[in-house]
Design an enzyme around this catalytic site. Structure first.
Site, PDB file in Angstrom:
ATOM      1  N   CYS A  17     -15.104   6.405  -2.208  1.00  0.00           N
ATOM      2  CA  CYS A  17     -15.677   5.383  -1.312  1.00  0.00           C
ATOM      3  C   CYS A  17     -16.710   5.967  -0.355  1.00  0.00           C
ATOM      4  O   CYS A  17     -17.525   5.242   0.214  1.00  0.00           O
ATOM      5  CB  CYS A  17     -14.565   4.701  -0.526  1.00  0.00           C
TER       6      CYS A  17
ATOM      7  N   HIS B  52     -16.938   0.878   5.392  1.00  0.00           N
ATOM      8  CA  HIS B  52     -16.471   0.677   4.019  1.00  0.00           C
ATOM      9  C   HIS B  52     -15.516  -0.518   3.985  1.00  0.00           C
ATOM     10  O   HIS B  52     -14.746  -0.730   4.918  1.00  0.00           O
ATOM     11  CB  HIS B  52     -15.762   1.938   3.524  1.00  0.00           C
TER      12      HIS B  52
ATOM     13  N   ASN C 219     -13.013  -4.189  -2.816  1.00  0.00           N
ATOM     14  CA  ASN C 219     -13.438  -2.803  -2.607  1.00  0.00           C
ATOM     15  C   ASN C 219     -14.205  -2.334  -3.843  1.00  0.00           C
ATOM     16  O   ASN C 219     -13.623  -2.192  -4.916  1.00  0.00           O
ATOM     17  CB  ASN C 219     -12.183  -1.949  -2.372  1.00  0.00           C
TER      18      ASN C 219
HETATM   19  O1  UT7 Z   1     -11.030   2.556  -0.635  1.00  0.00           O
HETATM   20  C1  UT7 Z   1     -10.024   3.479  -0.767  1.00  0.00           C
HETATM   21  C2  UT7 Z   1      -9.120   3.384   0.310  1.00  0.00           C
HETATM   22  N1  UT7 Z   1      -8.076   2.434   0.016  1.00  0.00           N
HETATM   23  C3  UT7 Z   1      -7.576   1.799   1.039  1.00  0.00           C
HETATM   24  O2  UT7 Z   1      -8.077   1.972   2.106  1.00  0.00           O
HETATM   25  C4  UT7 Z   1      -6.365   0.930   0.832  1.00  0.00           C
HETATM   26  C5  UT7 Z   1      -5.444   1.111   1.994  1.00  0.00           C
HETATM   27  N2  UT7 Z   1      -4.228   0.333   1.915  1.00  0.00           N
HETATM   28  C6  UT7 Z   1      -4.204  -1.009   2.047  1.00  0.00           C
HETATM   29  O3  UT7 Z   1      -5.213  -1.640   2.164  1.00  0.00           O
HETATM   30  C7  UT7 Z   1      -2.853  -1.676   2.125  1.00  0.00           C
HETATM   31  O4  UT7 Z   1      -1.866  -0.717   2.306  1.00  0.00           O
HETATM   32  C8  UT7 Z   1      -2.528  -2.548   0.891  1.00  0.00           C
HETATM   33  C9  UT7 Z   1      -3.413  -3.778   0.879  1.00  0.00           C
HETATM   34  C10 UT7 Z   1      -2.709  -1.739  -0.386  1.00  0.00           C
HETATM   35  C11 UT7 Z   1      -1.071  -3.018   0.961  1.00  0.00           C
HETATM   36  O5  UT7 Z   1      -0.857  -3.740   2.169  1.00  0.00           O
HETATM   37  P1  UT7 Z   1       0.392  -3.408   3.078  1.00  0.00           P
HETATM   38  O6  UT7 Z   1       0.369  -4.336   4.195  1.00  0.00           O
HETATM   39  O7  UT7 Z   1       0.371  -1.938   3.377  1.00  0.00           O
HETATM   40  O8  UT7 Z   1       1.561  -3.806   2.141  1.00  0.00           O
HETATM   41  P2  UT7 Z   1       2.790  -2.903   1.671  1.00  0.00           P
HETATM   42  O9  UT7 Z   1       2.362  -1.922   0.655  1.00  0.00           O
HETATM   43  O10 UT7 Z   1       3.504  -2.420   2.897  1.00  0.00           O
HETATM   44  O11 UT7 Z   1       3.672  -4.008   0.977  1.00  0.00           O
HETATM   45  C12 UT7 Z   1       4.239  -5.104   1.711  1.00  0.00           C
HETATM   46  C13 UT7 Z   1       4.928  -6.011   0.707  1.00  0.00           C
HETATM   47  C14 UT7 Z   1       5.841  -5.249  -0.257  1.00  0.00           C
HETATM   48  O12 UT7 Z   1       6.974  -6.057  -0.495  1.00  0.00           O
HETATM   49  P3  UT7 Z   1       8.351  -5.741   0.281  1.00  0.00           P
HETATM   50  O13 UT7 Z   1       8.668  -4.330  -0.080  1.00  0.00           O
HETATM   51  O14 UT7 Z   1       8.037  -5.925   1.724  1.00  0.00           O
HETATM   52  O15 UT7 Z   1       9.275  -6.770  -0.312  1.00  0.00           O
HETATM   53  C15 UT7 Z   1       5.020  -5.167  -1.517  1.00  0.00           C
HETATM   54  O16 UT7 Z   1       5.809  -5.062  -2.664  1.00  0.00           O
HETATM   55  O17 UT7 Z   1       3.952  -6.679  -0.102  1.00  0.00           O
HETATM   56  C16 UT7 Z   1       4.262  -6.481  -1.486  1.00  0.00           C
HETATM   57  N3  UT7 Z   1       3.003  -6.452  -2.225  1.00  0.00           N
HETATM   58  C17 UT7 Z   1       2.440  -7.557  -2.736  1.00  0.00           C
HETATM   59  N4  UT7 Z   1       2.797  -8.858  -2.721  1.00  0.00           N
HETATM   60  C18 UT7 Z   1       1.999  -9.738  -3.321  1.00  0.00           C
HETATM   61  C19 UT7 Z   1       2.234  -5.389  -2.526  1.00  0.00           C
HETATM   62  N5  UT7 Z   1       1.154  -5.790  -3.227  1.00  0.00           N
HETATM   63  C20 UT7 Z   1       1.271  -7.131  -3.370  1.00  0.00           C
HETATM   64  C21 UT7 Z   1       0.470  -8.099  -3.995  1.00  0.00           C
HETATM   65  N6  UT7 Z   1       0.869  -9.388  -3.932  1.00  0.00           N
HETATM   66  N7  UT7 Z   1      -0.683  -7.807  -4.627  1.00  0.00           N
END
Ligand code: UT7
Length: 312
Positions: free
Chosen positions: A96, A237, A267
């Site tokens: 990125c 970004h 992204n």
């Molecule tokens: O460009 C490269 C750099 N990349 C980034 O900067 C990405 C950085 N990370 C993020 O943007 C976020 O961490 C994500 C968008 C990937 C995830 O968001 P989050 O708020 O950190 O969610 P999480 O991983 O803590 O997950 C929360 C919940 C989980 O369920 P439980 O365990 O609370 O029941 C996940 O299983 O959301 C669930 N979950 C989803 N639900 C519906 C994870 N992905 C999804 C999805 N749809 N696509």
């Protein structure tokens, strides 16, 4: 591809994607379209907009983590397709942050006095490395890119003013495409294990991204004695709207100063910053003489910021 289309492919919802990431839709290439195809279109438009003869181009740098193939470089394919007979070039893998790394490299090539016209393209075909059964990643990324024709500035006050570039390879495991390289050469086994797809530990990357992007953005302003209020446009970004908001808040930018288009593109890795630049110009938010701050964070980890006085 809209969130609603993804709802039919994985266990996700438009509501989750919009509230957790800020993304509503992303672009996906047609089957068979490649990074070199997109790069060539970008390069042709750059030649036309900057009124440049292909033979005037001296260097082509393509920032990408999704080249058509490991070799030849996308830059070589573009060089041939646009008839830039006197140019050499290379691909740059900075994820990125790739476009900022490439733009800094290009500006140093021009500063060296040896080159006058360097084409810098940043783009990714993320759909080629996405597992559309993995909701952790497939909802986040899209395809796209853009570029600039970098030339010696006529006005000495215009151009790349400063940059801060960083990397920390100890973060490599948190966001990677493990297969297809010399570590895990492509085989039936690597394909069965889906090692050719991108994987990430989103929560870890999230924390590093907010801090990393905010730190280098604040540091470059402080180093140059510039107040955040003096920045006309901040292009961070676009990986997650919450990362953008967090970094902008830490640097003291108000909403009007921050460019956001993640809702329509997701992204696009190395494509994000040049897409934002192009739209900012098109929408009249980036004009000659404006002070622009760009910043990124991504796989590697890589991150960086750059101050630009926009104009020729
Ligand atoms: O460009 C490269 C750099 N990349 C980034 O900067 C990405 C950085 N990370 C993020 O943007 C976020 O961490 C994500 C968008 C990937 C995830 O968001 P989050 O708020 O950190 O969610 P999480 O991983 O803590 O997950 C929360 C919940 C989980 O369920 P439980 O365990 O609370 O029941 C996940 O299983 O959301 C669930 N979950 C989803 N639900 C519906 C994870 N992905 C999804 C999805 N749809 N696509």
């Amino acid at each position: 591809m809209t969130n609603f289309e993804l709802e039919k492919m994985v266990n996700t919802s438009d509501e989750w994607i919009r509230t957790r990431t800020g993304i509503s839709e992303r672009r996906v290439v047609h089957k068979g379209q490649t990074t070199a195809d997109m790069s060539t279109n970008i390069a042709k438009e750059l030649l036309q907009r900057s009124n440049t003869d292909p033979e005037e181009v001296e260097v082509i740098i393509v920032a990408t983590v999704t080249p058509d193939m490991p070799t030849p470089a996308t830059a070589s394919l573009v060089q041939d397709r646009i008839g830039a007979k006197k140019a050499w070039g290379f691909d740059l893998s900075g994820a990125c942050t790739g476009f900022i790394y490439a733009l800094d490299t290009a500006s140093r090539l021009i500063e060296s006095g040896k080159y006058n016209k360097v084409m810098v393209i940043g783009l990714d075909t993320m759909s080629s490395v996405l597992d559309y059964t993995d909701r952790d990643t497939c909802v986040l990324f899209g395809d796209g890119g853009g570029g600039v024709m970098l030339e010696r500035a006529a006005n000495e006050e215009h151009g790349v003013l400063d940059s801060i570039l960083r990397s920390d390879g100890s973060g490599g495991d948190y966001l990677k495409i493990p297969g297809g390289g010399s570590l895990h050469p492509a085989s039936h086994d690597t394909v069965n294990k889906k090692l050719h797809y991108i994987t990430q530990d989103g929560r870890v990357v999230f924390k590093f991204a907010v801090k990393g992007m905010a730190d280098v953005s604040a540091q470059i302003l402080e180093k140059n004695g510039i107040a955040s209020s003096a920045v006309d446009l901040y292009i961070p970004h676009q990986a997650n709207k919450r990362i953008i908001d967090g970094a902008a808040k830490r640097c003291g930018f108000n909403e009007d100063q921050v460019f956001i288009n993640i809702d329509r593109y997701g992204n696009t890795t190395a494509g994000t910053i040049p897409i934002c630049m192009d739209e900012a110009v098109e929408f009249g938010r980036l004009q000659d003489g404006n002070l622009l701050l760009i910043a990124a964070f991504g796989a590697g980890f890589t991150w960086g910021s750059m101050l630009i006085r926009w104009g020729k």
